[in-house]
Design a protein around this motif. Structure first.
Motif, short mmCIF file in Angstrom:
data_model
loop_
_atom_site.label_atom_id
_atom_site.label_comp_id
_atom_site.label_asym_id
_atom_site.label_seq_id
_atom_site.Cartn_x
_atom_site.Cartn_y
_atom_site.Cartn_z
N ALA A 106 4.59 -35.58 44.13
CA ALA A 106 5.04 -36.67 44.99
C ALA A 106 3.92 -37.68 45.25
CB ALA A 106 5.56 -36.11 46.31
N ASP A 107 2.72 -37.19 45.45
CA ASP A 107 1.58 -38.08 45.67
C ASP A 107 1.35 -38.98 44.45
OD1 ASP A 107 1.24 -36.98 48.15
OD2 ASP A 107 -0.53 -35.79 47.62
N ASN A 108 1.42 -38.38 43.25
CA ASN A 108 1.22 -39.17 42.03
C ASN A 108 2.27 -40.28 41.92
OD1 ASN A 108 -0.93 -37.59 41.31
ND2 ASN A 108 0.07 -36.58 39.59
N MET A 109 3.49 -39.95 42.29
CA MET A 109 4.58 -40.92 42.15
C MET A 109 4.46 -42.07 43.13
SD MET A 109 7.69 -38.18 41.51
CE MET A 109 8.96 -39.40 41.16
N GLU A 110 3.62 -41.92 44.14
CA GLU A 110 3.42 -42.98 45.12
C GLU A 110 2.17 -43.82 44.84
OE1 GLU A 110 3.31 -41.01 48.86
OE2 GLU A 110 5.44 -40.44 48.83
N LEU A 111 1.42 -43.47 43.79
CA LEU A 111 0.20 -44.21 43.47
C LEU A 111 0.54 -45.61 42.94
CD1 LEU A 111 -1.88 -41.45 41.63
CD2 LEU A 111 -2.33 -42.39 43.90
N PRO A 112 -0.31 -46.59 43.25
CA PRO A 112 -0.11 -47.92 42.69
C PRO A 112 -0.16 -47.87 41.16
CG PRO A 112 -1.74 -47.96 44.45
CD PRO A 112 -1.47 -46.51 44.16
N GLY A 113 0.75 -48.53 40.52
CA GLY A 113 0.77 -48.57 39.06
C GLY A 113 1.33 -47.31 38.41
N PHE A 114 1.97 -46.44 39.21
CA PHE A 114 2.53 -45.21 38.66
C PHE A 114 3.51 -45.51 37.53
CE2 PHE A 114 6.31 -42.40 38.82
CZ PHE A 114 5.73 -41.24 38.31
N ILE A 115 3.36 -44.79 36.42
CA ILE A 115 4.27 -44.91 35.28
C ILE A 115 5.15 -43.67 35.26
CG2 ILE A 115 4.46 -45.05 32.77
CD1 ILE A 115 1.73 -46.43 32.74
N ASP A 116 6.43 -43.86 35.40
CA ASP A 116 7.37 -42.74 35.46
C ASP A 116 7.70 -42.27 34.04
OD1 ASP A 116 9.25 -40.85 36.05
OD2 ASP A 116 10.60 -42.19 37.15
N HIS A 117 7.31 -41.03 33.73
CA HIS A 117 7.59 -40.44 32.42
C HIS A 117 8.95 -39.75 32.40
CE1 HIS A 117 3.45 -41.07 30.98
NE2 HIS A 117 3.08 -40.78 32.22
N HIS A 118 9.65 -39.79 33.55
CA HIS A 118 10.94 -39.10 33.68
C HIS A 118 10.81 -37.63 33.30
CE1 HIS A 118 12.74 -43.02 34.34
NE2 HIS A 118 12.13 -43.45 33.25
N ASP A 119 9.70 -37.06 33.72
CA ASP A 119 9.37 -35.66 33.42
C ASP A 119 8.46 -35.19 34.54
OD1 ASP A 119 7.91 -33.37 32.53
OD2 ASP A 119 8.33 -33.88 30.45
N HIS A 120 8.94 -34.26 35.37
CA HIS A 120 8.16 -33.83 36.53
C HIS A 120 6.80 -33.25 36.14
CE1 HIS A 120 11.52 -34.81 38.89
NE2 HIS A 120 12.19 -33.67 38.79
N PHE A 121 6.74 -32.53 35.05
CA PHE A 121 5.49 -31.88 34.67
C PHE A 121 4.47 -32.90 34.16
CE2 PHE A 121 8.65 -28.43 34.32
CZ PHE A 121 8.10 -27.58 35.28
N THR A 122 4.94 -33.88 33.39
CA THR A 122 4.04 -34.94 32.93
C THR A 122 3.64 -35.84 34.10
OG1 THR A 122 5.13 -34.92 30.77
CG2 THR A 122 3.75 -36.82 31.27
N ASN A 123 4.56 -36.10 35.00
CA ASN A 123 4.22 -36.92 36.17
C ASN A 123 3.20 -36.21 37.06
OD1 ASN A 123 5.86 -39.02 35.43
ND2 ASN A 123 7.58 -38.42 36.74
N ALA A 124 3.27 -34.89 37.14
CA ALA A 124 2.32 -34.13 37.94
C ALA A 124 0.96 -34.06 37.28
CB ALA A 124 2.85 -32.71 38.20
N ARG A 125 0.94 -33.89 35.95
CA ARG A 125 -0.31 -33.81 35.18
C ARG A 125 -0.16 -34.69 33.95
NH1 ARG A 125 -4.17 -30.14 37.43
NH2 ARG A 125 -5.41 -31.15 35.84
N PRO A 126 -0.44 -36.00 34.04
CA PRO A 126 -0.21 -36.91 32.91
C PRO A 126 -0.96 -36.54 31.64
CG PRO A 126 -0.54 -38.13 34.95
CD PRO A 126 -0.87 -36.70 35.26
N GLU A 127 -2.05 -35.77 31.78
CA GLU A 127 -2.82 -35.39 30.60
C GLU A 127 -2.22 -34.21 29.86
OE1 GLU A 127 -4.66 -33.10 34.08
OE2 GLU A 127 -3.51 -34.92 33.72
N SER A 128 -1.18 -33.59 30.42
CA SER A 128 -0.58 -32.40 29.82
C SER A 128 0.52 -32.78 28.83
CB SER A 128 -0.01 -31.50 30.91
OG SER A 128 1.12 -32.10 31.52
N GLU A 129 0.95 -31.78 28.05
CA GLU A 129 2.01 -32.02 27.06
C GLU A 129 2.67 -30.68 26.73
OE1 GLU A 129 4.42 -32.62 23.80
OE2 GLU A 129 2.63 -31.36 23.56
N TRP A 130 4.00 -30.61 26.76
CA TRP A 130 4.68 -29.34 26.54
C TRP A 130 5.70 -29.37 25.41
CZ3 TRP A 130 9.95 -29.64 27.08
CH2 TRP A 130 10.47 -30.65 27.92
N ARG A 131 6.16 -30.52 25.00
CA ARG A 131 7.27 -30.58 24.05
C ARG A 131 6.91 -30.05 22.67
NH1 ARG A 131 11.30 -33.54 26.48
NH2 ARG A 131 10.61 -34.71 28.32
#
Length: 377
Positions: free
Chosen positions: A330-355
């Motif tokens: 939730a904190d990440n989603m409120e940051l200025p310039g937040f880019i929504d990846h439409h993926d909770h796990f990527t939004n929580a840790r943008p450096e991560s990747e699971w697919r």
């Protein structure tokens, strides 16, 4: 390939009714665990005991429920995990067992023995050939785990700082690798030695088959011969003083593929069954010595014979959930310039990747991503 069956139940219970362990027993019985011939068979129940300081790992009550069902079916269950690649409270069997005990896992509380899968120092592994894979030819799996007749995974489904989430495939593939096996998955580099910690005991050199280490008589310290070191990680388990380390430098996509292939090595040619609990969905792995507040609400318990379908069902359920206020997500989603990846796990840790993990798992025929979700009341 036809759709896999994934069974689901939520965490709701009725006042004065059965509790969650009883509900978990009902779930896995409905999912068909009784189809496995357990009579007189050794059954490994693989789970994460949690790092000291972390309290989001699965409670021992859930492990007890699974062990009880295995015993009802005539099996001989034991809880297991392998030692960690990195220094911490689970890098050898003695510290690992003490950590498990402090976190509530004892033979008394879980109703069965607890065995560390790769032995005292994390060096008791077996090379398991992996067919039809691209990155791993022989996986280094804890010997105790491979000795079991039946394999059961019990997974805390949560976020992860590298792989997006930690599900069944990570619990199996990474968790069942010995210290050298974990090194192979995580690292594409060579050993490093901290001279301030090196005692000059030569224990690591005895484990090196490639002349990757040399001892300097003058200062009584070990050195890495980078021309010969192949990054196998055998020296890691030999050092009792945490003087040897490897960088976590494998690209996440490569880590994901290796993890899937290690999972295939563990599961091929023996009965297996898988359980995942989407509860206390922390943003980071249970390997952390702390845990942040959950990023998502508690969703439920899932079970299947197919670990890939299970991971897909769990991540799908998570992506449909609403982020919890006050969490890292939730904190990440409120940051200025937040880019929504439409993926909770990527939004929580943008450096991560699971697919890539799930895609590669399907490619190597570990299972299918297509599933039928069956709700158990």
């Amino acid at each position: 390939m036809e759709k896999a069956k994934v069974y689901f139940t939520d965490f709701r219970t009725k006042p004065f009714g059965d509790g969650l362990p009883a509900k978990l027993k009902k779930l896995i019985k409905e999912a068909g665990i009784g189809q496995i011939d357990m009579d007189g068979k050794f059954a490994a129940i693989k789970l994460h005991f949690g790092e000291l300081g972390n309290i989001s790992y699965l409670r021992p009550n859930y492990a007890r429920a699974v062990a009880d069902v295995v015993k009802e079916l005539g099996g001989k269950p034991f809880l297991t995990d392998c030692n960690t690649m990195y220094p911490g409270h689970r890098k050898n069997a003695l510290e690992h067992l003490e950590c498990a005990w402090e976190n509530g896992f004892t033979a008394l509380t879980v109703g069965c023995p607890i065995l560390i899968g790769d032995g005292l120092k994390g060096t008791d592994d077996i090379l398991v050939p992996v067919s039809g894979c691209e990155y791993v030819k022989e996986a280094k799996i804890g010997r105790t785990i491979m000795d079991a007749d039946v394999f059961i995974s019990l997974t805390h489904f949560k976020g992860h700082e590298m792989t997006g989430f930690g599900g069944a495939i990570k619990n199996i593939g990474m968790g069942c690798g010995s210290r050298a096996g974990k090194t192979e998955q995580h690292s594409s580099g060579k050993a490093q030695i901290d001279e301030t910690l090196c005692r000059g005991c030569l224990a690591c050199m005895k484990q090196c088959a490639n002349n990757g280490l040399s001892f300097e008589e003058e200062n009584k310290k070990m050195r890495v011969n980078t021309d010969n070191c192949v990054g196998c990680g055998r020296c890691l388990g030999a050092c009792n003083f945490d003087a040897i380390a490897f960088d976590f430098n494998a690209a996440v996509e490569l880590l994901n593929c290796r993890m899937a292939e290690y999972t295939k090595a563990v599961l091929d040619n023996r009965p297996h069954f898988h359980i995942s609990l989407v509860v206390d969905v922390s943003p980071n792995c249970d390997c952390h010595g702390e845990n942040d507040v959950p990023i998502l609400p508690n969703i439920g318990m899932f079970a299947s014979f197919d670990p890939l379908a299970l991971d897909q069902a769990c991540v799908d359920a998570c992506l449909k959930a609403t982020p919890l206020p006050g969490s890292q997500l939730a904190d990440n989603m409120e940051l200025p310039g937040f880019i929504d990846h439409h993926d909770h796990f990527t939004n929580a840790r943008p450096e991560s990747e699971w697919r890539t993990c799930l895609a590669h798992a399907e490619k190597i025929c570990l299972g299918t991503r297509a599933y039928e979700l069956i709700t158990v009341k």
